[in-house]
Design a protein around this motif. Structure first.
Motif, mmCIF file in Angstrom:
data_model
loop_
_atom_site.group_PDB
_atom_site.id
_atom_site.type_symbol
_atom_site.label_atom_id
_atom_site.label_comp_id
_atom_site.label_asym_id
_atom_site.label_seq_id
_atom_site.Cartn_x
_atom_site.Cartn_y
_atom_site.Cartn_z
ATOM 1 N N GLY B 32 0.789 -1.231 0.000
ATOM 2 C CA GLY B 32 0.000 0.000 0.000
ATOM 3 C C GLY B 32 0.820 1.279 0.000
ATOM 4 O O GLY B 32 0.258 2.366 0.061
ATOM 5 N N GLU B 33 2.144 1.178 -0.112
ATOM 6 C CA GLU B 33 2.979 2.393 -0.089
ATOM 7 C C GLU B 33 3.189 2.926 -1.508
ATOM 8 O O GLU B 33 3.138 2.181 -2.475
ATOM 9 C CB GLU B 33 4.340 2.080 0.535
ATOM 10 C CG GLU B 33 5.210 3.327 0.676
ATOM 11 C CD GLU B 33 6.474 3.071 1.494
ATOM 12 O OE1 GLU B 33 6.362 2.626 2.654
ATOM 13 O OE2 GLU B 33 7.561 3.310 0.950
ATOM 14 N N LEU B 34 3.425 4.233 -1.603
ATOM 15 C CA LEU B 34 3.860 4.825 -2.860
ATOM 16 C C LEU B 34 5.295 5.283 -2.654
ATOM 17 O O LEU B 34 5.557 6.265 -1.953
ATOM 18 C CB LEU B 34 2.967 5.998 -3.255
ATOM 19 C CG LEU B 34 3.014 6.382 -4.745
ATOM 20 C CD1 LEU B 34 1.823 7.252 -5.122
ATOM 21 C CD2 LEU B 34 4.302 7.042 -5.181
ATOM 22 N N LEU B 183 -2.115 8.715 -9.716
ATOM 23 C CA LEU B 183 -1.311 7.769 -8.939
ATOM 24 C C LEU B 183 -1.653 7.861 -7.452
ATOM 25 O O LEU B 183 -1.734 6.843 -6.754
ATOM 26 C CB LEU B 183 0.192 8.021 -9.168
ATOM 27 C CG LEU B 183 0.674 7.782 -10.601
ATOM 28 C CD1 LEU B 183 2.192 7.930 -10.683
ATOM 29 C CD2 LEU B 183 0.255 6.405 -11.114
ATOM 30 N N ARG B 184 -1.875 9.093 -6.973
ATOM 31 C CA ARG B 184 -2.230 9.266 -5.560
ATOM 32 C C ARG B 184 -3.563 8.577 -5.264
ATOM 33 O O ARG B 184 -3.727 7.887 -4.257
ATOM 34 C CB ARG B 184 -2.349 10.767 -5.217
ATOM 35 C CG ARG B 184 -1.065 11.404 -4.813
ATOM 36 C CD ARG B 184 -0.924 11.578 -3.291
ATOM 37 N NE ARG B 184 -1.138 10.389 -2.513
ATOM 38 C CZ ARG B 184 -0.185 9.705 -1.892
ATOM 39 N NH1 ARG B 184 1.053 10.104 -1.965
ATOM 40 N NH2 ARG B 184 -0.463 8.635 -1.174
ATOM 41 N N ASN B 187 -3.154 4.861 -5.244
ATOM 42 C CA ASN B 187 -2.452 4.470 -4.021
ATOM 43 C C ASN B 187 -3.380 4.550 -2.807
ATOM 44 O O ASN B 187 -3.369 3.661 -1.941
ATOM 45 C CB ASN B 187 -1.214 5.352 -3.835
ATOM 46 C CG ASN B 187 -0.450 5.000 -2.579
ATOM 47 O OD1 ASN B 187 -0.330 5.817 -1.662
ATOM 48 N ND2 ASN B 187 0.061 3.779 -2.516
ATOM 49 N N ASP B 188 -4.193 5.605 -2.764
ATOM 50 C CA ASP B 188 -5.175 5.714 -1.671
ATOM 51 C C ASP B 188 -6.141 4.538 -1.684
ATOM 52 O O ASP B 188 -6.682 4.141 -0.654
ATOM 53 C CB ASP B 188 -5.972 7.030 -1.784
ATOM 54 C CG ASP B 188 -5.101 8.237 -1.477
ATOM 55 O OD1 ASP B 188 -4.010 8.038 -0.871
ATOM 56 O OD2 ASP B 188 -5.468 9.365 -1.868
ATOM 57 N N THR B 192 -0.073 -0.652 -4.370
ATOM 58 C CA THR B 192 1.333 -0.337 -4.087
ATOM 59 C C THR B 192 1.977 0.170 -5.371
ATOM 60 O O THR B 192 1.821 -0.444 -6.429
ATOM 61 C CB THR B 192 2.081 -1.598 -3.608
ATOM 62 O OG1 THR B 192 1.367 -2.171 -2.521
ATOM 63 C CG2 THR B 192 3.499 -1.264 -3.202
ATOM 64 N N ILE B 193 2.683 1.299 -5.260
ATOM 65 C CA ILE B 193 3.283 1.890 -6.463
ATOM 66 C C ILE B 193 4.748 2.228 -6.170
ATOM 67 O O ILE B 193 5.063 2.815 -5.126
ATOM 68 C CB ILE B 193 2.536 3.177 -6.898
ATOM 69 C CG1 ILE B 193 1.052 2.867 -7.157
ATOM 70 C CG2 ILE B 193 3.171 3.780 -8.143
ATOM 71 C CD1 ILE B 193 0.194 4.089 -7.466
#
Lengths: 345, 241
Positions: B32-34, B183-184, B187-188, B192-193
């Motif tokens: 779940g992190e960017l 992308l945000r 990710n929200d 995971t990016i």
């Protein structure tokens, strides 16, 4: 509806109702051929048609998958010779020819699977593929060319060296022997099923992956596909289709010689596919039929330059219609007139 | 957000002849992190992506995806396990139509994307303004739409981890901002990016944490504020004393 969509999908020329109406009329015209054609003329038309499965297979492989094989005639020859050996040794058995046909096609599938496995799993790409495939065809031609002696026989069938294998039996299903008009219908049916089968394949999800592999193999692999297995599968299908043409050829002429696997014959399928337009099945089918008709007509009229003319046509097409004549015509056709025939209507 | 690791590398090393492309890379990306990966040219960022995706095999070290060692798996198997990659140079299928591009990705035999993946894919299509039925050849699209098409194409495969190699290369500030927003949002939504990027403004816009690569090794790691305040990072990467 799902299966109908496979036939009417967008990956080949022609989706409109008008197109399919014309297509059905064309098929009916072929089926009604014996009403206005003599047996000799029907036999000639069978000859123009019998190379279509091989051309369609190469179209799948080269046009849709981006893998150029210069040696499809190897499978043409394997199927033809094996049919001759099996059916020839089972002469008198009404099911011998069918067994010969199954054996010939199975041999094509096995040889193309083994050859393709080593080629694609070794990640052989681009220009090396046509060279390797041509080498296989030339090896077979060279081997068969030196089988002239009496010792070169399988059972009662002589391989015959460059004189070729003669007296190959007609195709037969039980008591029904296919020659003349019945052979003509048999060829029309095989070609029709081959074309519609290829059309369904290119409109399936696998067909879309084939296009992606043609454009960028690495990108395709990074979309989750084992491109080696996919290329191998198409290579085997193309090999079996070439074998189908080989079977039809020996059943039509009752003979085959090693020159059918030679350099000139190896080049012809590439020309048929390139001239029509390798990216569309229908273009290749039209081109293969027309070029076989031209070659046969020129040759039977005593013209020694038939192959030179066909070669010249290839050069002209490459210069002026790099995407192929039929594909270019279909793309640029006048919308007012025939566009509806070839485009989504 | 869970801190369970979704992508992990252990002492990853790759050499090309005498050149060390990556060395001793221990990367740990929580689910779940960017994460942004930055570094000067030749720092080994793209090589690291190529190792993660199986384009290159490492000389030593291991790669884990969802706790499974994928070091020896071929690329297509890694993709089926949940990795998705866009390349530094756009590699959408330029000669195919937009529709053909979006139809190409692998679909599971049981019928395709999960509802979460479908939602992300549809969001990307609508936000990027891509028509999945369009028969326009991809080569006729402007550059930014080609970049977005490749991202949408990878999302069509329903990845759990999206690897983006310089997704804003050649984009205008507005297009870069739009990409950052998408992308945000993704990710929200839990995707995971991992992004390799040179554009520091973009990194500031999207990243939770940043990893700095230098000469093939991890040089620093931390939040955007930590990294931009890091004197040595400023010296080697931002060109400031």
């Amino acid at each position: 509806m799902k299966y109908l969509a496979l036939l009417t999908g967008p990956e080949d020329i022609g989706q409109s109702r008008l197109f399919w109406a014309v297509f059905v009329l064309l098929v009916v015209n072929f089926l009604a051929g014996p009403l206005w054609m003599s047996e000799f003329e029907a036999s000639n038309v069978s000859y123009y048609l019998l190379n279509l499965p091989m051309a369609l297979g190469l179209c799948l492989l080269w046009g849709y998958c981006g893998v150029l094989s210069f040696g499809q005639v190897a499978y043409f020859g394997i199927a033809g010779y094996l049919y001759g050996i099996i059916a020839g040794n089972m002469r008198g058995d009404p099911w011998g020819p069918l067994l010969g046909e199954v054996g010939g096609l199975a041999a094509c599938a096995v040889v193309s699977a083994i050859f393709g496995y080593f080629m694609f799993y070794a990640r052989v790409q681009r220009w090396i593929v046509p060279i390797l495939t041509l080498v296989l065809a030339l090896l077979l031609e060279t081997f068969l060319g030196q089988t002239a002696g009496y010792q070169w026989r399988v059972g009662s069938v002589q391989l015959g060296g460059y004189n070729g294998m003669t007296g190959i039996p007609w195709f037969q299903l039980g008591d029904l022997t296919f020659f003349g008009y019945s052979f003509y219908y048999y060829v029309v049916l095989v070609v029709l099923v081959s074309y519609l089968g290829c059309r369904a394949l290119v409109n399936s999800h696998h067909g879309k992956v084939m296009l992606a592999m043609r454009e960028d193999p690495l990108r395709t692999e990074l979309l989750g596909y084992d491109i080696r297995a996919r290329q191998l599968a198409v290579f085997v299908i193309a090999g079996v289709l070439a074998g189908l043409s080989g079977l039809l050829y020996v059943q039509w002429g009752n003979y085959i010689t090693p020159s059918q696997l030679g350099l000139v014959q190896a080049a012809l399928p590439v020309i048929w596919v390139a001239v029509g337009g390798r990216s569309k099945l229908l273009a290749v089918a039209i081109s293969a039929y027309a070029l076989n008709w031209i070659t046969y007509s020129l040759s039977s009229a005593g013209n020694q330059y038939a192959l030179v003319i066909i070669g010249g046509l290839l050069v002209a097409v490459m210069l002026f219609f790099p995407d192929g004549i039929v594909v270019t015509l279909a793309r640029n056709m006048n919308r007012q007139a025939l566009a509806r025939l070839f485009r989504r209507g | 957000m869970t801190t369970h690791s979704i992508v992990r590398t252990s002492a990853l090393e790759k050499r090309f002849g005498g050149i060390v492309a990556t060395q001793d890379v221990d990367l740990d990306i929580p689910e779940g992190e960017l994460r942004c990966i930055i570094g000067p040219n030749g720092a080994g960022k793209s090589t690291l992506f190529a190792l993660l995706c199986g384009i290159h095999a490492p000389d030593s070290g291991n790669i884990f995806l969802k706790d499974r060692d994928i070091t020896a798996l071929p690329s297509f198997r890694r993709v089926r396990l949940g990795l998705g990659l866009t390349f530094q140079t756009n590699r959408a299928f330029h000669e195919l139509t937009v529709r053909q591009n979006l139809e190409a990705p692998f679909r599971l035999p049981q019928g395709g994307r999960s509802s979460t993946s479908e939602k992300r894919y549809q969001y990307a299509l609508s936000t990027f303004g891509l028509d999945m039925t369009s028969d326009v050849p991809a080569r006729e699209l402007p550059h930014h739409r080609l970049q977005w098409l490749e991202i949408a194409m990878v999302l069509a495969g329903g990845p759990d981890v999206l690897l983006l190699d310089e997704p804003t290369a050649g984009l205008s500030p507005e297009e870069t901002l739009q990409t950052a927003r998408v992308l945000r949002h993704l990710n929200d939504d839990g995707l995971t990016i991992i992004v390799v990027e040179h554009d520091i403004a973009f990194v500031r816009e999207v990243a939770e944490r940043v990893t700095v690569l230098h000469q093939g090794a991890i040089f620093a790691e931390g939040t955007v504020a930590d990294i931009t305040a890091h004197d040595d990072v400023r010296r080697i990467y931002l060109g400031q004393a």
